[in-house]
Design an enzyme around this catalytic site. Structure first.
Site, PDB file in Angstrom:
ATOM      1  N   CYS A 142      -2.286  -2.923  -3.076  1.00  0.00           N
ATOM      2  CA  CYS A 142      -0.963  -2.850  -3.691  1.00  0.00           C
ATOM      3  C   CYS A 142       0.051  -2.468  -2.606  1.00  0.00           C
ATOM      4  O   CYS A 142      -0.189  -1.537  -1.840  1.00  0.00           O
ATOM      5  CB  CYS A 142      -0.967  -1.804  -4.801  1.00  0.00           C
ATOM      6  SG  CYS A 142       0.673  -1.473  -5.478  1.00  0.00           S
ATOM      7  N   ASP A 146      -6.603  -3.873  -5.122  1.00  0.00           N
ATOM      8  CA  ASP A 146      -6.461  -4.855  -6.198  1.00  0.00           C
ATOM      9  C   ASP A 146      -7.600  -5.845  -6.069  1.00  0.00           C
ATOM     10  O   ASP A 146      -8.040  -6.165  -4.957  1.00  0.00           O
ATOM     11  CB  ASP A 146      -5.126  -5.598  -6.080  1.00  0.00           C
ATOM     12  CG  ASP A 146      -3.942  -4.738  -6.479  1.00  0.00           C
ATOM     13  OD1 ASP A 146      -4.063  -3.980  -7.455  1.00  0.00           O
ATOM     14  OD2 ASP A 146      -2.891  -4.833  -5.821  1.00  0.00           O
TER      15      ASP A 146
END
Length: 149
Positions: free
Chosen positions: A47, A54
């Site tokens: 992120c 992620d």
């Protein structure tokens, strides 16, 4: 066309997607209409705000032009996102745009099926245009995120 840098050679994971070198080889079936699919079910990036990991399931479909992407170099390119901070949309579209710019396929589409961030899954889709007439384009086979339900 340069000889492949990675094929048959030890290759370290690139420090960033920009440093990754994608190798291309001549299409073994030039003029033939066919689809190539790469699936990366364990794609990771970070992120850009929190630097938390992620996770995504990527599906890349393309119709080769004069070249095909060499799979080891693609694996290393995708792996280079592991420590790269970017939003889901930037990662997904950036991967597709780089492949299109360098490989110049007849057609390409990408599906980025991202696991929830903040309780909301984000799916990102892009393609270069209408698939060539007569091309069999199977469903990407990734169901929408349903959690435990």
């Amino acid at each position: 066309m340069n000889p492949p840098k990675h094929l048959g050679q030890p290759s370290a994971l690139p420090a960033s997607p920009d440093e990754a070198v994608l190798d291309y080889v001549p299409n073994p079936r030039p003029g033939r209409l066919y689809l190539v699919r790469f699936v990366a079910p364990e794609f990771t990036s970070l992120c850009p705000v929190t630097a938390q990991p992620d996770f995504a399931h990527l599906v890349i479909d393309y119709v080769p032009g004069e070249t095909i992407v060499e799979s080891k170099s693609l694996k290393l390119f995708l792996g280079a996102f592991r420590n790269h901070q970017a939003f889901h949309e930037d990662c997904t579209i950036g991967i597709a745009e780089r492949l299109v710019a360098e490989m110049q396929p007849r057609w390409l589409r990408i599906g980025g099926y991202w696991y929830p961030r903040g309780g909301i899954p984000i799916d990102v889709f892009w393609q270069t245009g209408t698939p060539p007439e007569g091309l069999w384009v199977p469903d990407q086979g990734v169901p929408g995120y349903r959690g435990r339900g």
